[in-house]
Design a protein around this motif. Structure first.
Motif, PDB file in Angstrom:
ATOM      1  N   THR A   1       0.819  -1.209   0.000  1.00 17.10           N
ATOM      2  CA  THR A   1       0.000   0.000   0.000  1.00 17.10           C
ATOM      3  C   THR A   1       0.851   1.257   0.000  1.00 17.10           C
ATOM      4  N   GLY A   2       2.176   1.107  -0.143  1.00 22.11           N
ATOM      5  CA  GLY A   2       3.078   2.243   0.003  1.00 22.11           C
ATOM      6  C   GLY A   2       3.214   3.077  -1.254  1.00 22.11           C
ATOM      7  N   GLU A   3       3.937   4.174  -1.088  1.00 21.38           N
ATOM      8  CA  GLU A   3       4.249   5.070  -2.192  1.00 21.38           C
ATOM      9  C   GLU A   3       5.743   5.370  -2.174  1.00 21.38           C
TER      10      GLU A   3
ATOM     11  N   TYR B   1      -6.539  -0.012  -4.828  1.00 16.16           N
ATOM     12  CA  TYR B   1      -5.636   1.003  -4.315  1.00 16.16           C
ATOM     13  C   TYR B   1      -4.192   0.537  -4.114  1.00 16.16           C
ATOM     14  N   GLY B   2      -3.965  -0.754  -4.133  1.00 17.97           N
ATOM     15  CA  GLY B   2      -2.626  -1.259  -3.847  1.00 17.97           C
ATOM     16  C   GLY B   2      -1.728  -1.306  -5.073  1.00 17.97           C
ATOM     17  N   ARG B   3      -0.470  -1.590  -4.828  1.00 15.53           N
ATOM     18  CA  ARG B   3       0.512  -1.864  -5.873  1.00 15.53           C
ATOM     19  C   ARG B   3       0.853  -0.664  -6.752  1.00 15.53           C
ATOM     20  N   THR B   4       0.491   0.533  -6.353  1.00 18.77           N
ATOM     21  CA  THR B   4       0.821   1.696  -7.187  1.00 18.77           C
ATOM     22  C   THR B   4       2.316   1.990  -7.156  1.00 18.77           C
ATOM     23  N   ILE B   5       2.995   1.534  -6.125  1.00 21.84           N
ATOM     24  CA  ILE B   5       4.409   1.896  -5.981  1.00 21.84           C
ATOM     25  C   ILE B   5       5.258   1.331  -7.118  1.00 21.84           C
ATOM     26  N   MET B   6       4.839   0.190  -7.680  1.00 20.70           N
ATOM     27  CA  MET B   6       5.646  -0.382  -8.759  1.00 20.70           C
ATOM     28  C   MET B   6       5.583   0.493 -10.012  1.00 20.70           C
ATOM     29  N   THR B   7       4.440   1.137 -10.237  1.00 21.05           N
ATOM     30  CA  THR B   7       4.354   2.105 -11.334  1.00 21.05           C
ATOM     31  C   THR B   7       5.284   3.281 -11.064  1.00 21.05           C
ATOM     32  N   GLN B   8       5.377   3.678  -9.802  1.00 22.93           N
ATOM     33  CA  GLN B   8       6.260   4.772  -9.442  1.00 22.93           C
ATOM     34  C   GLN B   8       7.728   4.368  -9.577  1.00 22.93           C
ATOM     35  N   PHE B   9       8.029   3.100  -9.308  1.00 25.55           N
ATOM     36  CA  PHE B   9       9.386   2.605  -9.545  1.00 25.55           C
ATOM     37  C   PHE B   9       9.765   2.781 -11.014  1.00 25.55           C
ATOM     38  N   ARG B  10       8.807   2.564 -11.897  1.00 28.01           N
ATOM     39  CA  ARG B  10       9.080   2.726 -13.330  1.00 28.01           C
ATOM     40  C   ARG B  10       9.410   4.179 -13.660  1.00 28.01           C
ATOM     41  N   ARG B  11       8.814   5.115 -12.907  1.00 25.99           N
ATOM     42  CA  ARG B  11       9.035   6.532 -13.196  1.00 25.99           C
ATOM     43  C   ARG B  11      10.499   6.920 -13.032  1.00 25.99           C
ATOM     44  N   ILE B  12      11.182   6.274 -12.120  1.00 24.20           N
ATOM     45  CA  ILE B  12      12.589   6.617 -11.904  1.00 24.20           C
ATOM     46  C   ILE B  12      13.504   5.773 -12.785  1.00 24.20           C
ATOM     47  N   GLY B  13      12.903   4.888 -13.586  1.00 26.41           N
ATOM     48  CA  GLY B  13      13.702   4.111 -14.531  1.00 26.41           C
ATOM     49  C   GLY B  13      14.309   2.858 -13.945  1.00 26.41           C
TER      50      GLY B  13
ATOM     51  N   SER C   1       4.187  14.714   8.133  1.00 27.64           N
ATOM     52  CA  SER C   1       3.517  15.370   9.256  1.00 27.64           C
ATOM     53  C   SER C   1       4.258  16.631   9.693  1.00 27.64           C
ATOM     54  N   LEU C   2       5.590  16.631   9.552  1.00 31.09           N
ATOM     55  CA  LEU C   2       6.375  17.806   9.921  1.00 31.09           C
ATOM     56  C   LEU C   2       6.432  18.837   8.793  1.00 31.09           C
ATOM     57  N   GLY C   3       5.941  18.451   7.632  1.00 27.52           N
ATOM     58  CA  GLY C   3       6.019  19.352   6.484  1.00 27.52           C
ATOM     59  C   GLY C   3       7.391  19.421   5.864  1.00 27.52           C
ATOM     60  N   THR C   4       8.252  18.439   6.175  1.00 28.31           N
ATOM     61  CA  THR C   4       9.623  18.445   5.652  1.00 28.31           C
ATOM     62  C   THR C   4       9.830  17.408   4.548  1.00 28.31           C
ATOM     63  N   GLY C   5       8.780  16.687   4.192  1.00 26.66           N
ATOM     64  CA  GLY C   5       8.923  15.641   3.181  1.00 26.66           C
ATOM     65  C   GLY C   5       9.065  16.217   1.783  1.00 26.66           C
ATOM     66  N   ILE C   6       9.836  15.544   0.963  1.00 26.20           N
ATOM     67  CA  ILE C   6       9.977  15.903  -0.452  1.00 26.20           C
ATOM     68  C   ILE C   6       9.588  14.673  -1.263  1.00 26.20           C
ATOM     69  N   ASP C   7       8.611  14.831  -2.116  1.00 27.88           N
ATOM     70  CA  ASP C   7       8.142  13.732  -2.943  1.00 27.88           C
ATOM     71  C   ASP C   7       9.075  13.576  -4.142  1.00 27.88           C
ATOM     72  N   PRO C   8       9.756  12.421  -4.270  1.00 24.42           N
ATOM     73  CA  PRO C   8      10.662  12.255  -5.413  1.00 24.42           C
ATOM     74  C   PRO C   8       9.947  12.353  -6.753  1.00 24.42           C
TER      75      PRO C   8
END
Length: 803
Positions: A45-47, A120-132, A524-531
């Motif tokens: 379920t991760g991103e 809703y699951g397994r979206t992270i593998m599509t995101q893995f493709r985004r970084i090549g 939650s701290l507002g310090t995250g950066i989405d790759p």
């Protein structure tokens, strides 16, 4: 204006092309050596987060290079089922409908989880493709796949039959929100402000008593003793006597135990075995009773008497008020201390005694420790190798059960006659009495129990498959340090136990990427950066380059500057390739005639060696910096500018040689920046295959004598750009200097004597530093080497000025 390289569309197109053509997939019939990366299975379920992005950049750089070197590579994709996280997400979904999992029942709830994952699951593998990431996506595995479940059941039964799995009431970390046990490794610790209450426990046999200090007065009803250190003279006369526990007025002994800290509070410790790990150990040593006064939901239970049903806060206030009325409250003071929270819901953890399933580590860890000591597995950097060994040496028995419905249900069945049956699949009857009325254990296994099998369960174990024979053991794993105890060490001892070999040889523990201000990245701290945002703004190649440049053995602040440097590098390469591809080519081939052609070929081969050596040492930062200097400075600025006149004159030999040099450069750059290099490669004449499966450049020493051929010219350029002073050059050196530096375009009136004096001062300074034994002995090796390099350069520049 120069044309800009725009990654939009290019990255997606090449990702689709590679995948459609199966170019980055492992091929068992390829033969030759294998190279296998055991990539951590992400949460289903991760991103994608920055840690994933760095991890993928490191691993993918290595696997792409190995693939080009002819290795039969395997970069295995897949997910773990993330028991608590997934169940929590689905229960939140149910709550919006006004339902709980108990309204559905276990079977219907599991069906609901599968449906939720489908949506809703397994979206992270599509995101893995985004970084090549060139994972072998057709091999995607899930820890809840039928074959994988069979492997997990086999592992449990194997350990049970060896006597290493048992059930016992022991103290565990309990999450009152999820109502399940958690391991120490699934907690986060935060500092909180509490009150430290000093409460007197009166002696039963006379005046006075023993005063204790506690931050949890609500646990007083669970006290069964007061403990002091045996060497604490203040309590020499108290040991062996009895005191009265306030509020419940229970008589308990004063005991002596070496684990008591005489410096904390009054030096006397209230012992509540059911609600504190230290107290639990003391209680077991002294055979004390273990009453539990806090329920699974974190409130007081029936054993707390009239406090039952109250929150701990309210119960504690009542107990303190009771003690104050009777003159037993000595004082209260502010107390800041660390408490454990569930890392997922951030509820305060309750230490509770609970009946759980455990795996003994006593025998299981021994072969893994031996493997680490013999360095059959090596963690990088060395400090993490020591940590891994120490944490394995001190590993407590593993609490493998969780009180959830989503996950691998334990293969344990109970019959009405009290017998226990453990089997890989559901038995028809009790093995001891023949009863067919069997009830399955409701607990599920810790998610990490199944993840421990990842390097071989994904290859078909427990069956003897061709993949298992080909790809086990693997070569490399890369992950963050917080997962060493959770996953790395467990894969090692599981592989040794079931496969009689370690699952991999090297483990890269990469740095943690912090926010630019040095704080940890946190939504939650507002310090995250989405790759994914970084990729959208700068491109995947630039993001990969930037992360690799940032990587080190120390935690590092995220730098947009490093990513921007990668974007500029991609654009510089793009423009240089346009120049060469727009020339009329007479094919692609090495036909060097000039010194700059021999020089760039020598520089490419020298950088190939540097790059290979850096990656062999897992030094990704210096590896990409060597590629940057080769591409940006040597190839694009010096070589391309020097040969421009010949390109404009339609010199076919110059063009053919330039394209051949570009081809070699693209091969070196591809593992780091796969998309822009593939795009340029596809436009070279005569391309019959993709760059992703092209051969890695072979060593070529034929041009090595010319590797320093432009040193004098480059130093002359440095002097001129810095001071405006022209160094006297002749022949090819003067021609190249004029073509690249173009001094006629600069209005300069340099002071040669002033520049000589500046260089003399720099030489004197550097000589002084290097003559300082303390500096040479204590400064980082690369700093000392840098000073030596600068000293030699200053001397050469002074010589060039006749100094």
């Amino acid at each position: 204006m120069e044309p800009l390289y725009k990654p939009e569309g290019v990255e997606e197109r090449w990702q689709e092309t590679w995948e459609a053509e199966g170019l980055y997939e492992a091929h068992a019939d390829r033969g030759g050596p294998t190279f296998v990366i055991a990539h951590p299975p992400p949460n289903v379920t991760g991103e994608l987060h920055m840690g994933h992005a760095l991890q993928l950049a490191l691993a993918d750089t290595l696997v792409r290079m190995k693939r080009m070197q002819g290795f039969n590579t395997l970069f295995q994709p897949g997910y773990d089922h993330a028991g608590i996280s997934t169940q929590n997400a689905v229960e939140k979904d149910l709550a919006r409908e006004g339902k709980t999992r108990h309204d559905l029942g276990r079977e219907a709830f599991e069906a609901r989880v599968w449906e939720w994952l489908r949506l809703y699951g397994r979206t992270i593998m599509t995101q893995f493709r985004r970084i090549g990431a060139s994972l072998d996506y057709r091999r995607e595995r899930f820890t809840m796949d039928d074959d994988y479940v069979r492997a997990v059941m086999r592992f449990f039964v194997h350990l049970y039959e060896k006597g290493w799995i048992y059930r016992d009431n022991r103290i565990i970390n309990w999450c009152p929100f999820h109502e399940t046990s958690l391991s120490d490794l699934e907690l986060v610790h935060v500092d909180v402000d509490d009150a430290l209450s000093y409460v007197t426990y009166p002696f039963v046999d006379g005046e006075g008593g023993v005063t204790i200090a506690t931050a949890r007065p609500a646990t007083i009803p669970g006290d069964v003793a007061v403990a002091v250190h045996p060497d604490d003279g203040r309590y020499a006369g108290a040991v062996g006597r009895e005191v009265v526990v306030p509020y419940v007025e229970r008589c308990v002994p004063v005991i002596a135990d070496d684990e008591v800290d005489p410096e904390f509070g009054t030096g006397a410790l209230k012992v509540t075995p059911a609600h504190d790990p230290l107290d639990f150990d003391i209680g077991r040593r002294h055979a004390l009773p273990e009453p539990t006064v806090i329920a699974a939901d974190g409130r007081m239970n029936e054993e707390a008497g009239d406090l039952a049903g109250l929150t701990q806060e309210v119960a504690g206030e009542r107990i303190i008020a009771w003690a104050k009325e009777r003159g037993l409250l000595e004082k209260r003071e502010s107390y800041r201390h660390s408490v454990a929270l569930c890392e997922r819901c951030e509820s305060r953890i309750e230490p509770l005694i609970s009946l759980q399933w455990w795996c003994s580590m006593e025998e299981l860890k021994k072969p893994a420790l031996a493997a680490l000591e013999a360095r059959k597995v090596v963690y990088h950097p060395e400090s993490q190798h020591r940590f891994a060994a120490d944490s394995l040496e001190n590993a407590p028995d593993w609490n493998i059960s969780r009180q959830l419905w989503w996950g691998h249900q334990l293969p344990v069945w109970y019959c009405p006659n009290g017998h226990e049956v453990v089997a890989e699949s559901e038995p028809e009857a009790c093995a001891e009495c023949g009863s067919t009325e069997l009830r399955r254990e409701e607990d599920v296994l810790d998610t990490w129990f199944s993840s421990a099998l990842w390097p071989f369960a994904t290859l078909g174990w427990p069956d003897d498959t061709p993949d298992l024979r080909t790809y086990y053991p693997g070569d490399l794993n890369t992950t963050a340090r917080e997962i060493i105890r959770l996953w790395e060490n467990r894969m090692i001892f599981s592989g040794l136990e079931l496969m009689d070999d370690v699952p991999f040889r090297d483990v890269i523990i990469h740095s943690t990427v912090l926010a630019p201000d040095g704080r940890r990245m946190s939504k939650s701290l507002g310090t995250g950066i989405d790759p994914l945002d970084v990729i959208a703004d700068h491109g995947a190649d630039a993001t990969r380059y930037g992360l690799l440049k940032m990587s080190s053995t120390q935690d590092v602040r995220f730098s947009y500057g490093a990513v921007e440097e990668g974007r500029k590098l991609a654009n510089k390469l793009w423009n240089a390739s346009r120049l060469l591809l727009n020339a009329e080519a007479g094919g692609v081939g090495l036909r060097p005639k000039s010194v700059e052609e021999r020089w760039i070929l020598a520089r490419i081969d020298a950088t190939r060696l540097t790059f290979e050596e850096s990656l062999a040492a897992f030094d990704f930062s210096h590896a990409v910096q060597s590629l940057y200097r080769l591409t940006f400075d040597d190839f694009c600025d010096w070589y391309a500018e020097a040969i421009k006149p010949r390109l404009y004159d339609r010199d076919e030999d110059a063009t053919a040689t330039a394209l051949a040099a570009l081809e070699r450069l693209l091969r070196l750059l591809h593992p780091v920046m796969p998309h822009v290099t593939e795009e340029i490669w596809s436009n070279l004449p005569g391309r019959e295959s993709r760059l992703i499966v092209a051969a890695w450049p072979e060593p070529d020493e034929s041009f090595a004598p010319d590797v320093g051929a432009l040193d004098r010219v480059q130093e002359a350029a440095g002097i001129f750009r810095r001071s405006g002073v022209l160094v006297e050059l002749e022949g090819d050196e003067q021609r190249i200097f004029s073509a690249v530096v173009k001094p006629e375009r600069v209005q300069a009136n340099g002071n040669e004597e002033a520049e000589r004096e500046r260089l003399r001062k720099e030489i004197s300074r550097a000589e002084g530093m290097l003559a300082n034994e303390r500096f040479v002995a204590n400064a980082p090796e690369e700093v000392v080497a840098g000073e030596r390099e600068k000293l030699e350069r200053y001397r050469r520049e002074l010589d060039a000025l006749g100094g």
